[in-house]
Motif scaffolding. Structure first.
Motif, mmCIF file in Angstrom:
data_model
loop_
_atom_site.group_PDB
_atom_site.id
_atom_site.type_symbol
_atom_site.label_atom_id
_atom_site.label_comp_id
_atom_site.label_asym_id
_atom_site.label_seq_id
_atom_site.Cartn_x
_atom_site.Cartn_y
_atom_site.Cartn_z
ATOM 1 N N VAL A 124 -10.049 0.103 -0.437
ATOM 2 C CA VAL A 124 -8.984 1.096 -0.414
ATOM 3 C C VAL A 124 -8.860 1.772 -1.772
ATOM 4 C CG1 VAL A 124 -6.528 1.478 0.031
ATOM 5 C CG2 VAL A 124 -7.734 -0.309 1.280
ATOM 6 N N ALA A 182 -1.731 3.689 -1.708
ATOM 7 C CA ALA A 182 -3.095 3.863 -1.199
ATOM 8 C C ALA A 182 -3.308 5.300 -0.749
ATOM 9 C CB ALA A 182 -3.347 2.911 -0.040
ATOM 10 N N THR A 183 -4.517 5.825 -0.985
ATOM 11 C CA THR A 183 -4.780 7.222 -0.660
ATOM 12 C C THR A 183 -5.990 7.415 0.255
ATOM 13 O OG1 THR A 183 -6.105 7.482 -2.678
ATOM 14 C CG2 THR A 183 -3.767 8.051 -2.810
ATOM 15 N N ILE A 206 -9.076 5.002 2.906
ATOM 16 C CA ILE A 206 -9.884 3.842 3.270
ATOM 17 C C ILE A 206 -11.334 4.213 2.983
ATOM 18 C CG2 ILE A 206 -10.704 2.379 5.152
ATOM 19 C CD1 ILE A 206 -7.948 2.664 6.443
ATOM 20 N N LEU A 213 0.819 -1.213 0.000
ATOM 21 C CA LEU A 213 0.000 0.000 0.000
ATOM 22 C C LEU A 213 0.855 1.266 0.000
ATOM 23 C CD1 LEU A 213 -2.030 -2.241 0.938
ATOM 24 C CD2 LEU A 213 -3.190 -0.458 2.227
ATOM 25 N N VAL A 228 -3.569 6.528 5.855
ATOM 26 C CA VAL A 228 -3.967 6.200 4.481
ATOM 27 C C VAL A 228 -4.791 7.390 4.010
ATOM 28 C CG1 VAL A 228 -5.010 4.488 2.961
ATOM 29 C CG2 VAL A 228 -4.118 3.777 5.194
ATOM 30 N N ALA A 273 1.657 8.227 2.214
ATOM 31 C CA ALA A 273 1.413 6.974 1.500
ATOM 32 C C ALA A 273 1.697 7.180 0.020
ATOM 33 C CB ALA A 273 -0.028 6.512 1.708
ATOM 34 N N MET A 277 -6.577 2.957 -4.328
ATOM 35 C CA MET A 277 -5.193 2.557 -4.534
ATOM 36 C C MET A 277 -4.900 2.517 -6.027
ATOM 37 S SD MET A 277 -3.296 -0.637 -2.640
ATOM 38 C CE MET A 277 -4.582 -1.802 -3.063
ATOM 39 N N LEU A 284 2.588 2.485 2.559
ATOM 40 C CA LEU A 284 2.336 3.216 3.797
ATOM 41 C C LEU A 284 3.613 3.436 4.597
ATOM 42 C CD1 LEU A 284 -0.926 1.410 4.985
ATOM 43 C CD2 LEU A 284 -0.684 3.323 3.387
#
Length: 250
Positions: free
Chosen positions: A218, A156-157, A159, A24, A47, A153, A220, A26
């Protein structure tokens, strides 16, 4: 109401953190010494404006250890919702028959509710006093420490939501709707809670236990990093820590 943080539980914290960092993109922003009261160590990773936490039980009497045994291994563990006034929500939820198992009433206000009252999912309703723009993705979030904005991150940007398994999806969605005071809608053929930010979807069981958080949606870019690491990718999702992370184009 905002699904601000999702927690996973693992027998061994660091390999899971390494996979989340690699796949991801992170970075760990905070390791909270305060979770020691629950017999845990943890790592919290931003995230976008939401947060992913991994906890590991380090005491034999930790409830998270019992949960690991019940689920049969690493798994989704906890959903944390942010609201403007957590105290008001606490009073309302307790009046509806849910039980409080932990609480804090400082600048950071939270109430952890008994998993049995939420279909087997540890659930918390939280707020931060003095924060008027609490729905701003850049707003303060004490569980992630003071410097979480420095942890960026790269894949992934956000949730977007979580999936909960249950033997009675419609009934549990209706109960959560009552407890959280949010509406139910249909999402991909399953009942789901429509939050101000995020969603919680309820589906039929996928394992013998039949309860708990089994998926996270997510935002992503792609799953190329997961495939490169040889992780179990199926369509647009990858399994990490007993939880399916489903890609939605960022």
């Amino acid at each position: 109401m905002w699904l601000r943080q999702v927690a996973l539980v693992a027998h061994d914290l660091e390999p899971v953190v390494a996979e989340l960092e690699a796949v991801l993109g992170l970075q760990v922003a905070f390791r909270d010494p305060g979770v020691a009261i629950f017999g845990l160590v943890n790592a919290v990773m931003p995230v976008g404006g939401e947060f992913l936490e991994v906890v590991q039980p380090v005491k034999d009497d930790a409830s998270a250890l019992r949960y690991l045994h019940r689920r049969g291994g690493d798994a989704g563990y906890m959903l944390i919702f942010e609201v403007a006034d957590a105290l008001a929500h606490r009073e309302r939820v307790l009046a509806l028959g849910a039980r409080q198992i932990a609480a804090m009433d400082k600048r950071y206000v939270f109430t952890h509710f008994h998993p049995a009252d939420f279909g087997g999912v540890l659930t918390s309703i939280d707020s931060v006093k003095g924060v008027e723009n609490w729905l701003d993705p850049d707003s303060d979030w004490p569980p992630a420490g003071d410097d979480w904005r420095k942890a960026k991150a790269s894949n992934a940007t956000a949730i977007l939501g979580a999936t909960v398994q249950t033997k009675a999806p419609a009934a549990l969605a209706a109960r959560w709707s009552e407890l959280l005071a949010v509406p139910v809608e249909d999402r991909a053929g399953a009942p789901a809670l429509r939050l101000t930010r995020g969603h919680v979807r309820f589906v039929e069981p996928v394992d013998a236990d039949g309860t708990g958080v089994i998926g996270i949606d997510v935002a992503m870019s792609d799953l190329a990093r997961a495939k490169a690491r040889g992780l179990p990718v199926e369509g647009t999702s990858v399994a990490i820590c007993g939880t399916r992370f489903s890609l939605h184009k960022a």
